[in-house]
Design a protein around this motif. Structure first.
Motif, short mmCIF file in Angstrom:
data_model
loop_
_atom_site.label_atom_id
_atom_site.label_comp_id
_atom_site.label_asym_id
_atom_site.label_seq_id
_atom_site.Cartn_x
_atom_site.Cartn_y
_atom_site.Cartn_z
N PRO A 1 -55.59 36.77 -64.05
CA PRO A 1 -54.73 37.76 -63.38
C PRO A 1 -54.19 38.79 -64.37
CG PRO A 1 -53.58 35.67 -63.63
CD PRO A 1 -54.99 35.43 -64.08
N VAL A 2 -54.63 40.01 -64.23
CA VAL A 2 -54.21 41.11 -65.10
C VAL A 2 -53.73 42.26 -64.24
CG1 VAL A 2 -54.96 42.78 -66.85
CG2 VAL A 2 -55.85 40.44 -66.90
N GLY A 3 -52.61 42.84 -64.62
CA GLY A 3 -52.07 43.94 -63.87
C GLY A 3 -53.03 45.12 -63.78
N ARG A 4 -53.03 45.75 -62.63
CA ARG A 4 -53.92 46.90 -62.41
C ARG A 4 -53.15 48.22 -62.37
NH1 ARG A 4 -56.39 42.76 -59.08
NH2 ARG A 4 -55.03 43.25 -57.32
N GLY A 5 -51.85 48.15 -62.62
CA GLY A 5 -51.05 49.37 -62.60
C GLY A 5 -51.16 50.15 -63.89
N SER A 6 -50.61 51.36 -63.88
CA SER A 6 -50.63 52.20 -65.08
C SER A 6 -49.82 51.54 -66.19
CB SER A 6 -50.03 53.57 -64.76
OG SER A 6 -50.76 54.19 -63.72
N PRO A 7 -50.24 51.75 -67.45
CA PRO A 7 -49.45 51.21 -68.56
C PRO A 7 -48.03 51.75 -68.52
CG PRO A 7 -51.59 51.98 -69.32
CD PRO A 7 -51.44 52.45 -67.91
N ALA A 8 -47.08 50.92 -68.85
CA ALA A 8 -45.67 51.32 -68.82
C ALA A 8 -45.09 51.23 -70.22
CB ALA A 8 -44.89 50.42 -67.86
N GLN A 9 -44.00 51.94 -70.42
CA GLN A 9 -43.33 51.93 -71.71
C GLN A 9 -42.45 50.69 -71.81
OE1 GLN A 9 -43.74 54.14 -74.28
NE2 GLN A 9 -45.42 54.88 -72.96
N PRO A 10 -42.37 50.11 -72.98
CA PRO A 10 -41.50 48.94 -73.15
C PRO A 10 -40.03 49.33 -73.07
CG PRO A 10 -42.39 49.62 -75.27
CD PRO A 10 -43.08 50.45 -74.23
N LEU A 11 -39.20 48.34 -72.74
CA LEU A 11 -37.76 48.54 -72.76
C LEU A 11 -37.33 48.58 -74.23
CD1 LEU A 11 -34.95 48.63 -71.45
CD2 LEU A 11 -34.98 46.13 -71.39
N ALA A 12 -37.01 49.77 -74.71
CA ALA A 12 -36.66 49.92 -76.12
C ALA A 12 -35.59 50.99 -76.26
CB ALA A 12 -37.90 50.28 -76.95
N PHE A 13 -34.57 50.70 -77.00
CA PHE A 13 -33.50 51.66 -77.24
C PHE A 13 -32.74 51.22 -78.48
CE2 PHE A 13 -32.16 48.40 -74.34
CZ PHE A 13 -30.93 47.99 -74.83
N THR A 14 -32.05 52.17 -79.08
CA THR A 14 -31.23 51.86 -80.25
C THR A 14 -29.79 52.23 -79.95
OG1 THR A 14 -31.71 54.03 -81.19
CG2 THR A 14 -33.11 52.18 -81.89
N LEU A 15 -28.88 51.47 -80.53
CA LEU A 15 -27.46 51.71 -80.33
C LEU A 15 -26.78 51.83 -81.69
CD1 LEU A 15 -26.81 49.04 -77.54
CD2 LEU A 15 -27.02 51.50 -77.20
N ALA A 16 -25.94 52.82 -81.80
CA ALA A 16 -25.21 53.00 -83.06
C ALA A 16 -24.15 51.91 -83.17
CB ALA A 16 -24.56 54.37 -83.09
N PRO A 17 -24.08 51.24 -84.31
CA PRO A 17 -23.06 50.19 -84.48
C PRO A 17 -21.66 50.79 -84.49
CG PRO A 17 -24.16 50.63 -86.56
CD PRO A 17 -24.91 51.41 -85.53
N VAL A 18 -20.72 50.04 -83.97
CA VAL A 18 -19.32 50.48 -84.00
C VAL A 18 -18.76 50.17 -85.38
CG1 VAL A 18 -17.03 50.19 -82.98
CG2 VAL A 18 -19.08 50.05 -81.53
N PRO A 19 -18.20 51.16 -86.08
CA PRO A 19 -17.68 50.90 -87.43
C PRO A 19 -16.63 49.80 -87.42
CG PRO A 19 -17.78 53.26 -86.99
CD PRO A 19 -18.06 52.57 -85.69
N VAL A 20 -16.59 49.05 -88.51
CA VAL A 20 -15.61 47.97 -88.65
C VAL A 20 -14.21 48.56 -88.62
CG1 VAL A 20 -14.75 46.15 -90.18
CG2 VAL A 20 -17.21 46.59 -90.00
N GLY A 21 -13.33 47.91 -87.88
CA GLY A 21 -11.95 48.36 -87.81
C GLY A 21 -11.64 49.27 -86.64
N GLU A 22 -12.68 49.64 -85.87
CA GLU A 22 -12.44 50.49 -84.70
C GLU A 22 -11.67 49.70 -83.63
OE1 GLU A 22 -13.03 53.64 -83.81
OE2 GLU A 22 -13.65 54.15 -85.86
N SER A 23 -11.07 50.46 -82.72
CA SER A 23 -10.23 49.86 -81.69
C SER A 23 -11.08 49.11 -80.66
CB SER A 23 -9.44 50.95 -80.97
OG SER A 23 -10.33 51.81 -80.27
N ALA A 24 -10.38 48.30 -79.85
CA ALA A 24 -11.06 47.58 -78.79
C ALA A 24 -11.70 48.54 -77.79
CB ALA A 24 -10.07 46.66 -78.07
#
Length: 694
Positions: free
Chosen positions: A381-404
């Motif tokens: 069983p192999v998908g027959r749909g168009s290739p899709a992009q992976p779930l990928a993203f980057t997030l900037a880290p919150v600097p140490v000492g920042e507020s809640a």
């Protein structure tokens, strides 16, 4: 007696009310087999002073293998035609194991529960008992032959040419019975499935049947009235076992004494007065007719009950199940008439042991070849749909000492990014051709969830040292819980490597860290080892004092485990365990549940390659939102932090099982390692927020 045995099993599998213990019919079959085979072997040994193994195995091959091969081949072909491809592949592998008469051990190794839900059971499940029978034949004849050899040696040494005696055989079988029963008692307590499926823990039932055969003369001296009472009592014991025992009974263990001794009493009484008491009932024409087709009916009834609901598209009611059982009896009559008897009684085959053995080898090879051909020819069983992009993203880290507030904003941003990707995949129909992991790889991915032994199995004890990331770091994060904690290990391991944490994974299947009493459905008793493991984990956490403890667990526990998620006892246990963990000085982060897909996702997708939405649940059915809110309150009461993960998996209405090109679920509830790693940036933000709070 064969009729009683097969009726009990068939009606049990048809879920007829009042027969929850009908599975004991197999125990009756074992006693019958022990009686008949021992009597046959003893007579030959007594008459000729030896056992001709070739003739013995030839007779067994003629009797059993043709019908079993025919039914097995039909099951495999029907399964490929009717079942989802991934499920069909599993069934064909079961079929090959059944053709080789080792299915009882393959089911044991797979962790199969004989008493599990019908819809998940293999159409070959009932072949486990045929495996036990065949293994019994391979052991029993050499056992009798060895006893003959020992008797000869002793007599030769003592120059004793006295007539043959049954005593050595009785002694040999008694030793087997005692040893096997003792083993059965121990293994039933430690691991009931092993005791249920294995020959060594079932041999005592076969040996007791053999002892009846060897002591038939003593049984025959019973007065007619005593024999009638004994036989009727035995039949009553079998019926009582069918009514009183259930799927929750630890079995075989002591519970198996009731039907086993019942069968012994019926057969023994029949040696004295075959037409007295219950013998008159068992000798009636209808029961004798059922007894004649019992073997073929046993072979056909279970696959019919499993596969007919697939054909009609819904579960069967009681009336329909009984109709299916009667239909399988019709198939049994045809098999008995056109397959069993013609080959069993064919003069050309019966006159030659080699032809009989050749027949057995030939039909076994046919079954194996049918299975192999289906495995090779079955499309992956192999998908027959168009290739899709992976779930990928980057997030900037919150600097140490920042507020809640800064951490809260970062978490909201991360959730928003993932939810956008989820929304984009909510109405995905065709499975992407570049799906990761591929559907065919999900079995291996499930094995990877064991984390090289760091996820303990339900019967294992102790806790190995499972440290990843930077082992020398002073920043320790502990991931604790059952298999639903282990599924997050790929995400946490990725973060640990990036952030140079010391990650310690402490997980055990079917054992949440909360102090709730768990009945292990595989062991069918309270899992005392679970509580012992919890104590070990708390001791380890107090000693190592991690900065953060992440707690996760399944919310799929049900009546079979004695636990009800989200009820007052569950919530109270959650508050107490969070407070207990907080007392170690660590921050505590409790991960909320992921949505319940309510199906085995890879198998479902393999049958809906053009409509993935058919396997995706609605949010309302997959998420218990009041329960999640109650858990959040209970966690906060204990001093911990709770994360509702629902928006990482669901839109307002749907919970897709594919996001981008990533398969979300590896089975019916656990995340794939790929999706766990894809969510690592979000998990990292959640951890940072928890660590920043006091």
């Amino acid at each position: 007696m064969r009729a009683v045995a097969v009726l009990a099993v068939v009606l049990f599998h048809a879920a007829v009310p009042g027969l929850r213990g009908g599975y004991v019919g197999v125990d009756v079959f074992f006693v019958i087999s022990g009686f008949l085979i021992t009597r046959l072997l003893w007579r030959e040994a007594d008459a000729t002073g030896t056992v001709r193994l070739r003739n013995f195995y030839a007779a067994r091959a003629r009797r059993l293998l043709p019908a079993a091969t025919l039914v097995g081949a039909v099951i495999m072909i029907a399964s490929v035609a009717l079942l989802p491809p991934l499920r069909a592949r599993e069934v064909v592998i079961d079929g090959i194991a059944s053709a080789l008469y080792v299915s009882n051990y393959t089911f044991l190794l797979q962790g199969v529960d004989y008493f599990g839900a019908e819809q998940s059971q293999s159409p070959f499940l009932h072949y486990w008992s045929l495996g036990v029978e065949e293994q019994f034949y391979f052991v029993w004849a050499p056992l009798i032959l060895c006893t003959v050899w020992v008797i000869r040696r002793v007599r030769r040494r003592n120059r004793n040419e006295a007539a043959s005696s049954r005593r050595p055989y009785v002694l040999a079988l008694s030793l087997v019975a005692v040893a096997s029963f003792a083993l059965s008692m121990v293994v039933t307590h430690l691991m009931p499935p092993a005791a249920f499926f294995a020959l060594p823990t079932r041999a005592w039932q076969l040996a007791l049947g053999g002892l009846v055969a060897l002591t038939a003369g003593q049984w025959g001296r019973l007065p007619s009235l005593a024999a009638a009472v004994t036989g009727s009592t035995g039949l009553g014991m079998i019926v009582l076992a069918c009514a009183l025992l259930s799927q929750s009974t630890p079995y075989p263990g002591t519970a198996a004494i009731l039907p086993t001794m019942g069968a012994v009493f019926v057969i023994g009484a029949g040696c004295a007065a075959p037409t007295a008491g219950c013998g008159r009932l068992l000798g009636t024409r209808p029961l004798r007719a059922v007894g004649r087709i019992s073997y073929s009916w046993y072979l056909w009834h279970w696959p019919v009950l499993v596969l007919v609901p697939v054909i009609v598209g819904h579960d069967l009611g009681l009336a329909a199940r009984l109709v299916a059982a009667v239909f399988s009896a019709g198939l049994a009559v045809a098999t008995f008439r056109f397959v069993e008897n013609p080959l069993r009684f064919s003069p050309k085959i019966r006159e030659s042991a080699w032809r009989s053995l050749g027949l057995g080898a030939g039909v076994t090879a046919v079954a194996g070849c049918v299975g192999a051909a289906l495995l090779v020819g079955m499309p992956t069983p192999v998908g027959r749909g168009s290739p899709a992009q992976p779930l990928a993203f980057t997030l900037a880290p919150v600097p140490v000492g920042e507020s809640a507030d800064a951490h809260d904003n970062a978490v909201r941003q991360a959730f928003s990014l993932v939810n956008d990707a989820v929304a984009a995949s909510a109405h995905l129909e065709a499975v992407p051709s570049n799906l990761q992991p591929a559907l065919a790889e999900t079995t291996a991915e499930r094995q990877a969830m064991r984390l090289d032994g760091c996820l303990l199995a339900p019967f294992e004890t102790g806790q190995p040292e499972c440290v990843t990331g930077d082992p020398t770091s002073t920043m320790t994060v502990a991931l604790v819980g059952d298999s639903f904690a282990a599924m997050w290990n790929p995400a946490f391991e990725q973060i640990a490597v990036e952030q140079h944490w010391r990650l310690q994974t402490l997980t055990r299947s079917l054992c949440p860290l909360m102090h709730v009493r768990i009945t292990n459905p595989y062991l069918r008793r309270e899992d005392t080892n679970c509580e012992q493991w919890r104590s070990q984990i708390f001791d380890k956490l107090r000693t190592e004092r991690p900065r953060l403890i992440v707690l996760s667990m399944s919310r799929g526990y049900d009546a079979t485990t004695g636990v009800t998620p989200y009820d007052p006892a569950w919530l109270d246990a959650l508050t107490r365990v969070v407070a207990q963990l907080r007392s170690t000085g660590a921050q505590v982060l409790v991960l909320g549940p992921i949505p319940d897909p309510r199906t085995h996702v890879p198998i479902c997708l393999s049958d809906h390659l053009d409509d993935a939405t058919a396997c995706a649940p609605s949010r309302s059915s997959a998420v218990n939102e009041p329960g999640v809110a109650a858990e959040a309150a209970a966690t906060e009461l204990g001093g911990g932090h709770y994360v509702d993960l629902t928006d990482l998996f669901c839109t307002d209405h749907h919970c897709p099982v594919i996001v981008g090109n990533t398969l979300v679920y590896v089975d019916q509830g656990h995340l794939t390692p790929q999706h766990s790693r894809a969510l690592a940036p979000v998990i990292g933000q959640l951890v940072a927020r928890a660590l920043a709070q006091n």
